[in-house]
Design a protein around this motif. Structure first.
Motif, short mmCIF file in Angstrom:
data_model
loop_
_atom_site.label_atom_id
_atom_site.label_comp_id
_atom_site.label_asym_id
_atom_site.label_seq_id
_atom_site.Cartn_x
_atom_site.Cartn_y
_atom_site.Cartn_z
N ARG A 12 1.04 -1.12 0.27
CA ARG A 12 -0.12 0.35 -0.63
C ARG A 12 0.88 0.95 -0.61
N VAL A 13 1.01 2.14 -0.98
CA VAL A 13 1.19 2.93 -0.62
C VAL A 13 1.01 3.95 0.50
N ASP A 14 1.86 4.41 1.34
CA ASP A 14 1.76 5.75 2.76
C ASP A 14 0.60 6.72 2.09
N ASP A 15 -0.10 6.91 2.87
CA ASP A 15 -1.23 8.15 2.16
C ASP A 15 -1.37 8.83 3.77
N ARG A 16 0.05 9.49 3.99
CA ARG A 16 0.68 10.53 5.02
C ARG A 16 0.90 12.11 4.05
N TYR A 17 0.60 12.54 5.12
CA TYR A 17 1.26 14.12 4.96
C TYR A 17 2.80 14.42 4.82
N GLU A 18 3.72 15.25 3.47
CA GLU A 18 4.23 15.13 3.90
C GLU A 18 4.92 16.59 3.36
N PRO A 19 5.31 17.85 4.34
CA PRO A 19 5.47 18.95 4.21
C PRO A 19 6.98 18.86 2.85
N ARG A 20 7.78 18.30 2.72
CA ARG A 20 8.87 18.41 2.53
C ARG A 20 8.27 17.94 0.84
N HIS A 21 8.99 18.74 -0.39
CA HIS A 21 9.53 17.83 -1.94
C HIS A 21 9.16 16.71 -1.39
N HIS A 22 8.64 15.73 -2.36
CA HIS A 22 8.38 14.10 -2.39
C HIS A 22 7.99 14.08 -3.85
N MET B 1 -16.87 15.14 -14.36
CA MET B 1 -16.44 14.49 -13.34
C MET B 1 -15.09 15.04 -12.45
N PRO B 2 -15.79 15.69 -11.54
CA PRO B 2 -14.87 16.86 -10.60
C PRO B 2 -14.19 15.09 -9.96
N HIS B 3 -12.78 16.35 -10.00
CA HIS B 3 -11.95 15.41 -8.76
C HIS B 3 -11.77 16.21 -8.14
N ASP B 4 -12.04 15.47 -6.76
CA ASP B 4 -11.15 15.91 -5.39
C ASP B 4 -9.64 16.75 -5.84
N THR B 5 -9.29 17.52 -5.28
CA THR B 5 -7.50 17.88 -5.54
C THR B 5 -7.46 18.41 -4.44
N GLN B 6 -8.06 17.69 -3.26
CA GLN B 6 -8.08 17.89 -1.40
C GLN B 6 -6.43 16.70 -1.75
N GLY B 7 -5.26 16.98 -0.82
CA GLY B 7 -3.83 16.20 -0.94
C GLY B 7 -3.06 16.33 -2.09
N ARG B 8 -2.95 17.11 -2.52
CA ARG B 8 -2.14 17.94 -3.97
C ARG B 8 -0.73 17.66 -3.40
N ILE B 9 0.14 17.10 -3.91
CA ILE B 9 1.15 17.59 -3.18
C ILE B 9 1.88 18.63 -3.65
N GLY B 10 1.25 19.61 -4.13
CA GLY B 10 1.98 20.74 -4.42
C GLY B 10 0.95 21.31 -6.13
N PRO B 11 1.66 22.61 -6.54
CA PRO B 11 1.24 23.03 -8.30
C PRO B 11 1.83 22.09 -9.35
N GLN B 12 2.09 21.25 -8.68
CA GLN B 12 3.26 20.13 -9.77
C GLN B 12 2.31 18.55 -9.76
N ASP B 13 1.47 18.84 -8.46
CA ASP B 13 1.15 16.77 -8.61
C ASP B 13 -0.23 17.13 -10.30
N LEU B 14 0.23 16.84 -10.96
CA LEU B 14 -1.69 17.47 -11.34
C LEU B 14 -2.22 15.71 -11.87
N GLY B 15 -1.14 14.35 -11.81
CA GLY B 15 -2.40 13.11 -12.12
C GLY B 15 -3.29 13.70 -11.71
N GLY B 16 -4.26 13.41 -13.48
CA GLY B 16 -6.15 13.11 -11.86
C GLY B 16 -6.98 14.13 -12.42
N LEU B 17 -5.71 15.22 -12.51
CA LEU B 17 -6.92 16.25 -12.95
C LEU B 17 -8.09 16.06 -14.45
#
Lengths: 98, 110, 211
Positions: A12-22, B1-17
């Motif tokens: 399972r890919v971990d579903d956790r918050y990570e504030p740093r670049h990853h 089909m709107p996609h929940d964008t919460q949890g995106r790891i940054g502006p670069q995280d586009l997969g699935g939008l």
């Protein structure tokens, strides 16, 4: 270093918050797949983004996921897949179902 | 089909939008884009960028608004300049002064 | 809703009070380059040489040769699929500094490559990525509706063929080995290489059909 997972292991890919670049995109976090290949080891992006010594290298795996597990409304055959590279520190073991 | 964008790891995280259809047309790079491309390679060679993660981190640090507004090599230029300022290789004042000079050269038709 | 206005890959003027069609960030890049040369970080000659080195790699001169060899030489193909970097090096080509992974298309499997987080690309074999590969729409949509995106490139994949998307997020780079077109039995490696397009090695198209 010895890889923690082998080809065929369910992970399972971990579903956790990570504030740093990853490099673990949101769309795979929390999803379950199977190790397709054990790749090279590399320093952690979370550290290498900010300094040149990334600490001990971590194994990178290619994980194969089913598209219908990634997207509940996937519009295609059930056998379609996606493979993505995930660092070991972002993977958790999943017990076999049988 | 709107996609929940919460949890995106940054502006670069586009997969699935959601997105527009892909425009497959070819674009030739401008000379300054070729230069920026080569500059980042030279910065790797000189260990100014110690890892690809450092170029990427500088791009992600632009934040969502700037990230979306800039073209690809503009992002690379921004990240490269940021890194050089952070490493003390150049100052922002030097960059500002040089940008003004380049603008002047352009006005003079050089 | 989540539909975003995505940036595009064109330089654009954004300071209406300046007549120059050059953006601040373009000027920033030019200024930085001049300063790094003046400070001796690298020379103007280094810059010229690096630009030339990057221009020298193209799908035609590099990637297509690797695929054509794989089509005619089963041992090479096996080696390529096992260890991409070693196989590419054996042809005298630079495999690049990342782990190169070749993905074979078969009558049952169609591979296609994307980098959702940036634009990782097998530059040592294909040169610079095309603009669309770096575009927000390709990066966002390929992982979620690959068959639709493939269709936009004119590539229809039958439902009995598995579509496998590869998201290049870390230290690997991928090159697709497309299927050898029918009717090319006995072709020379050189002629076969002309059928191997950039798009077929990314996976959004098949190799060129023969006439």
């Amino acid at each position: 270093m010895t890889p923690a997972f082998r080809v065929g292991d369910r992970v399972r890919v971990d579903d956790r918050y990570e504030p740093r670049h990853h490099r673990t995109p949101a769309y795979v976090k929390g999803k379950v797949g199977e190790v397709e290949r054990v790749c090279l080891a590399h320093g952690r992006p979370e550290i290498l983004a900010y300094r040149n010594d990334g600490g001990p290298p971590r194994t990178v795996y290619r994980v194969r996921l089913r598209q219908c597990d990634l997207w509940p409304d996937y519009n295609g055959p059930a056998h379609d897949t996606l493979e993505i590279e995930i660092f070991e520190h972002w993977l958790r073991p999943v017990e076999a179902r049988n | 089909m709107p996609h929940d964008t919460q949890g995106r790891i940054g502006p670069q995280d586009l997969g699935g939008l959601d997105g527009d259809s892909v425009d497959p047309s070819e674009h030739d790079l401008a000379q300054w884009e070729r230069m920026v491309d080569a500059m980042t390679r030279l910065m790797y060679r000189e260990k100014i960028f110690g890892d690809a993660a450092q170029l990427r981190e500088g791009i992600e640090a632009l934040g969502p608004d700037v990230y979306q507004r800039l073209s690809y090599f503009e992002r690379w230029a921004a990240s490269s300049a940021r890194k050089c300022v952070m490493e003390g290789l150049v100052t922002q004042e030097e960059l500002d002064e040089r940008i003004a000079q380049i603008r002047e050269r352009g006005r003079d038709g050089a | 809703m989540a539909h975003e206005h995505h940036g595009h890959d064109h330089p654009h003027p954004f300071q209406p009070d300046h007549p120059e069609p050059t953006s601040y960030y373009e000027l920033l890049g030019m200024a930085l380059n001049e300063l790094l040369i003046e400070k001796g970080v690298y020379t103007a000659g280094d810059m010229r040489a690096m630009i030339e080195q990057l221009e020298a790699v193209s799908p035609e001169t590099h990637g297509a040769k690797v695929v054509a060899r794989a089509w005619v030489d089963p041992d090479f193909k096996a080696a390529l699929l096992r260890d991409g970097a070693a196989a590419v090096s054996s042809l005298g080509l630079d495999p690049g500094y990342t782990e190169l992974t070749a993905l074979e298309n078969t009558p049952r499997l169609h591979n296609v490559v994307v980098c959702t987080l940036c634009s990782c690309y097998p530059r040592s074999l294909l040169g610079r990525p095309p603009a669309w590969y770096k575009s927000a729409s390709y990066r966002s949509r390929l992982v979620r509706e690959p068959r639709k995106v493939l269709a936009e490139f004119g590539t229809t994949v039958p439902d009995d063929v598995e579509v496998r998307v590869h998201d290049s997020t870390a230290e690997l780079r991928y090159v697709v080995v497309p299927m050898r077109p029918e009717g090319t039995e006995g072709w020379s490696e050189e002629d076969l290489a002309t059928l191997v397009t950039r798009d077929s090695m990314i996976g959004v198209a098949r190799a060129k059909a023969t006439r």
